[in-house]
Design a protein around this motif. Structure first.
Motif, PDB file in Angstrom:
ATOM      1  N   ALA A  32       0.832  -1.213   0.000  1.00 29.98           N
ATOM      2  CA  ALA A  32       0.000   0.000   0.000  1.00 29.98           C
ATOM      3  C   ALA A  32       0.863   1.258   0.000  1.00 29.98           C
ATOM      4  N   CYS A  33       2.015   1.191   0.642  1.00 32.77           N
ATOM      5  CA  CYS A  33       2.925   2.345   0.682  1.00 32.77           C
ATOM      6  C   CYS A  33       3.586   2.599  -0.671  1.00 32.77           C
ATOM      7  N   LEU A  34       3.561   1.629  -1.549  1.00 29.02           N
ATOM      8  CA  LEU A  34       4.213   1.734  -2.853  1.00 29.02           C
ATOM      9  C   LEU A  34       3.243   1.995  -4.010  1.00 29.02           C
ATOM     10  N   GLU A  35       1.976   1.685  -3.808  1.00 23.63           N
ATOM     11  CA  GLU A  35       0.998   1.693  -4.903  1.00 23.63           C
ATOM     12  C   GLU A  35       0.804   3.023  -5.621  1.00 23.63           C
ATOM     13  N   LYS A  36       0.951   4.119  -4.927  1.00 22.81           N
ATOM     14  CA  LYS A  36       0.692   5.415  -5.572  1.00 22.81           C
ATOM     15  C   LYS A  36       1.688   5.720  -6.680  1.00 22.81           C
ATOM     16  N   GLU A  37       2.906   5.206  -6.551  1.00 21.66           N
ATOM     17  CA  GLU A  37       3.944   5.531  -7.525  1.00 21.66           C
ATOM     18  C   GLU A  37       4.435   4.343  -8.342  1.00 21.66           C
ATOM     19  N   HIS A  38       3.981   3.148  -8.003  1.00 23.83           N
ATOM     20  CA  HIS A  38       4.493   1.953  -8.667  1.00 23.83           C
ATOM     21  C   HIS A  38       3.346   0.970  -8.932  1.00 23.83           C
ATOM     22  N   GLU A  39       3.571   0.077  -9.879  1.00 28.09           N
ATOM     23  CA  GLU A  39       2.615  -1.001 -10.148  1.00 28.09           C
ATOM     24  C   GLU A  39       3.012  -2.173  -9.260  1.00 28.09           C
ATOM     25  N   VAL A  40       2.110  -2.588  -8.371  1.00 30.91           N
ATOM     26  CA  VAL A  40       2.441  -3.577  -7.345  1.00 30.91           C
ATOM     27  C   VAL A  40       1.495  -4.769  -7.425  1.00 30.91           C
ATOM     28  N   ARG A  41       2.058  -5.947  -7.232  1.00 30.34           N
ATOM     29  CA  ARG A  41       1.273  -7.184  -7.134  1.00 30.34           C
ATOM     30  C   ARG A  41       1.785  -8.003  -5.971  1.00 30.34           C
ATOM     31  N   ILE A  42       0.891  -8.842  -5.438  1.00 28.76           N
ATOM     32  CA  ILE A  42       1.240  -9.775  -4.363  1.00 28.76           C
ATOM     33  C   ILE A  42       0.908 -11.177  -4.846  1.00 28.76           C
ATOM     34  N   LEU A  43       1.853 -12.095  -4.679  1.00 23.62           N
ATOM     35  CA  LEU A  43       1.636 -13.497  -5.024  1.00 23.62           C
ATOM     36  C   LEU A  43       1.605 -14.303  -3.730  1.00 23.62           C
ATOM     37  N   ASP A  44       0.460 -14.903  -3.454  1.00 24.59           N
ATOM     38  CA  ASP A  44       0.252 -15.702  -2.256  1.00 24.59           C
ATOM     39  C   ASP A  44      -0.356 -17.037  -2.696  1.00 24.59           C
ATOM     40  N   PHE A  45      -0.103 -18.110  -1.970  1.00 22.75           N
ATOM     41  CA  PHE A  45      -0.622 -19.439  -2.302  1.00 22.75           C
ATOM     42  C   PHE A  45      -0.301 -19.797  -3.753  1.00 22.75           C
TER      43      PHE A  45
END
Length: 186
Positions: A32-45
């Motif tokens: 969440a701290c990175l989303e405003k300036e970067h494209e972020v994804r999370i890979l879980d399971f």
């Protein structure tokens, strides 16, 4: 910059993992701290083929792997090796409780940085530094894996005002909401 966070999971079995599979709240908060300036994804399971497919399609510039428990060290290093194998130019950072307490465990050629302490400010500072071609030695709260040694950039003060932090980026793990549980066997 494209940033991928990876949350390793143990196989189901006996012990603590059978009682609890909680959302990756720390990873969601750093994301969440990175989303405003970067494209972020999370890979879980995930499986390794799913990791490879996402690495090939998303092509992250920076990959963060969470290592909260000592038992996860070997799995985290295997994930880092996989990332390095698929995307040799991507930077790899490790964070979490174990990484903070025993950063020496991650002095490995597949790992570029270890976040020591809270990542909510360190990760965005590192991403911005890398984006502008800066020197990561100027980012507090990192251990840099250099060829000759590990280099600690210095302690970063703890976040005192939690209200200043954004809400976790739970939308990045939405498809797994039903998979998280606490103190109930699945």
């Amino acid at each position: 910059m494209r940033i991928l966070f990876v949350q390793p999971r143990q196989q189901r079995g006996v012990g603590f993992r059978r009682l609890s599979v909680v959302e990756p709240l720390a990873v969601e908060t750093v994301a969440a701290c990175l989303e405003k300036e970067h494209e972020v994804r999370i890979l879980d399971f995930f499986t390794i083929p799913e990791l490879r497919a996402l690495l090939e399609s998303f092509k992250p510039d920076l990959c963060g792997i969470s290592c909260g428990f000592t038992i996860d060290v070997y799995k985290v290093l295997a994930i880092a090796k996989e990332i390095r194998s698929c995307l040799p130019k991507a930077k790899v950072m490790i964070g979490g409780h174990h990484a903070t307490m025993k950063f020496q465990d991650f002095y490995h050629d597949s790992v570029d940085y270890v976040v020591v302490g809270e990542g909510e400010e360190t990760a965005p500072d590192l991403a911005s530094c890398l984006d502008r071609g800066g020197d990561p030695r100027e980012v507090l709260g990192l251990v840099l894996n250099l060829s000759e040694e590990q280099h600690f950039t210095g302690s970063r003060p703890a976040v005192r005002d939690l209200d200043s932090m954004p809400f976790p980026a739970r939308h990045l793990t939405q498809r797994h909401r039903k998979d998280y549980y606490l103190t109930f066997w699945k």
